[in-house]
Design an enzyme around this catalytic site. Structure first.
Site, PDB file in Angstrom:
ATOM      1  CG  PHE A 125      -2.143   0.825   1.116  1.00 40.09           C
ATOM      2  CD1 PHE A 125      -3.386   0.233   0.925  1.00 40.09           C
ATOM      3  CD2 PHE A 125      -2.085   2.210   1.190  1.00 40.09           C
ATOM      4  CE1 PHE A 125      -4.539   1.009   0.820  1.00 40.09           C
ATOM      5  CE2 PHE A 125      -3.224   2.984   1.078  1.00 40.09           C
ATOM      6  CZ  PHE A 125      -4.455   2.377   0.895  1.00 40.09           C
ATOM      7  CG  ASP A 148      -2.420   3.110   6.831  1.00 35.41           C
ATOM      8  OD1 ASP A 148      -2.330   3.028   8.063  1.00 35.41           O
ATOM      9  OD2 ASP A 148      -2.812   2.187   6.106  1.00 35.41           O
ATOM     10  CG  ASN A 152      -2.986  11.471  -1.348  1.00 36.53           C
ATOM     11  OD1 ASN A 152      -1.923  11.815  -0.847  1.00 36.53           O
ATOM     12  ND2 ASN A 152      -4.165  11.882  -0.880  1.00 36.53           N
ATOM     13  CG  PHE A 196     -11.687   7.623   1.921  1.00 35.98           C
ATOM     14  CD1 PHE A 196     -11.071   7.372   3.134  1.00 35.98           C
ATOM     15  CD2 PHE A 196     -12.409   8.798   1.777  1.00 35.98           C
ATOM     16  CE1 PHE A 196     -11.162   8.266   4.182  1.00 35.98           C
ATOM     17  CE2 PHE A 196     -12.515   9.707   2.818  1.00 35.98           C
ATOM     18  CZ  PHE A 196     -11.886   9.439   4.033  1.00 35.98           C
TER      19      PHE A 196
END
Length: 349
Positions: free
Chosen positions: A27, A80, A129, A329
């Site tokens: 990720f 994150d 992003n 998201f």
């Protein structure tokens, strides 16, 4: 209130399962500010690469290294902990020589570059992003492949991800307790998290109900439409529906849903009646947002991942790359592809 896992799918519930975040390297997030640093000013923009530490922790460590107060270090967005992420921090260091940040050491964190800037980097002040995700142990390659093709054309619901609501929905639960008791909440972070969770949950509910009852891309009388990539919006009228529908089909316009709060929601007539009915049962959360003077706003109902590409490493492993605008998201994209498994299936981005 519909729980995140039970929200309506645009492409139907995925047939297969897959492992998301088998390790942090699966990720990868690269922040896109959308502007170049000034090269001068009282602030220092610091581009960092981190793995295994959250944004606030790194910001506090940087403040300690620079011998400034923690509030003097800001960032555009939280990233994150359980991922490899590249982002910018901003430290206010006026009237001082440029410090040697190559000496800044923190496990799991590396300074990539740093440069002077004139303005503070504020929360939300980024363009978007870029994501690189690896899904492992995919049980139905054909289904995932078709869904990726469909998402290129039709997008995904622009839901706020489960991480917006806290681990186990704790932020939304906090908002509900606050709404029910009317007890003052003095912790600014809690206030912010809880109000954000309340408004996000209501938005998700409206979008989920619209997906259930109608084509989410079908313009109805009174819809609030916005130009793609813009924040302003206008109201659709019956006389214009055919032309507006053409522009929506061409992705020139986006149909929005309410982010409920104080003031007018923005829709009128048929669209307003639908939105009000969709969240009619959530009177306490709506009252909380009005009481705390959170202004109503609009958000596009659909999200179109940009630069979407993928590569199958083998029949059960796929690497997916895409870019999302700020506030969107990645997990809302992934949920349309597979039913995720693993400890980090719903950990914050």
């Amino acid at each position: 209130m519909i729980e995140f896992d039970n929200l309506t799918y645009l492409h139907g519930k995925p047939q297969g399962t897959g492992l998301l975040k088998a390790n942090p390297e699966d990720f990868v997030v690269v922040e896109d500010l959308g502007f170049e640093p000034d090269g001068e000013g009282e602030h220092i923009l610091v581009r960092i690469l981190k793995n295994g530490c959250n944004t606030r922790f790194v910001a506090d460590a940087l403040a300690k290294f620079l011998k400034i107060h923690a509030r003097e270090v800001s960032f555009a967005g939280q990233k994150d902990k359980h991922a490899v992420t590249e982002q910018w921090l901003c430290a206010r260091v006026p009237g001082k020589e440029m410090p040697d940040l190559s000496a800044f050491q923190l496990e799991g964190c590396q300074v990539l570059e740093y440069v002077r800037h004139k303005r503070k980097l504020r929360l939300g002040a980024l363009k978007g992003n870029a994501f690189t995700l690896v899904l492992r142990e995919v049980s139905n390659r054909d289904d995932v492949e078709q869904r990726l093709i469909d998402i290129c054309v039709k997008g995904v619901p622009n839901y706020f991800g489960a991480q917006r609501f806290g681990i186990g929905g704790s932020n939304l639960q906090g908002a509900l307790r606050w709404a029910q008791t009317n007890t003052p909440v003095r912790d600014r972070n809690k206030r912010s998290f809880w109000l954000s969770a309340a408004r996000s949950a209501l938005f998700n509910q409206i979008v989920a109900e619209r997906l259930k009852k109608a084509d989410v891309n079908q313009v109805v009388d009174g819809d609030a439409l916005q130009l793609a990539g813009r924040g302003s919006w206008f109201v659709a009228t019956t006389e214009e529906l055919a032309e507006l529908q053409r522009r929506v089909n061409d992705k020139e316009l986006m149909i929005t849903a309410a982010l409920p709060g104080s003031g007018e929601w923005g829709t009128q007539r048929e669209a307003l009646a639908f939105e009000q009915a969709a969240v009619a049962a959530e009177t306490e959360l709506q009252a909380l947002l009005v009481r705390e003077k959170v202004e109503a706003a609009r958000r596009a109902m659909l999200l179109y991942p940009q630069q979407l590409s993928w590569n199958w490493w083998d029949d059960v492993t796929v690497e997916i790359r895409f870019w999302l605008p700020a506030g969107s998201f990645a997990t809302s994209v992934v949920r349309e592809l597979i039913n995720t498994t693993g400890d980090y299936a719903h950990i914050a981005e």
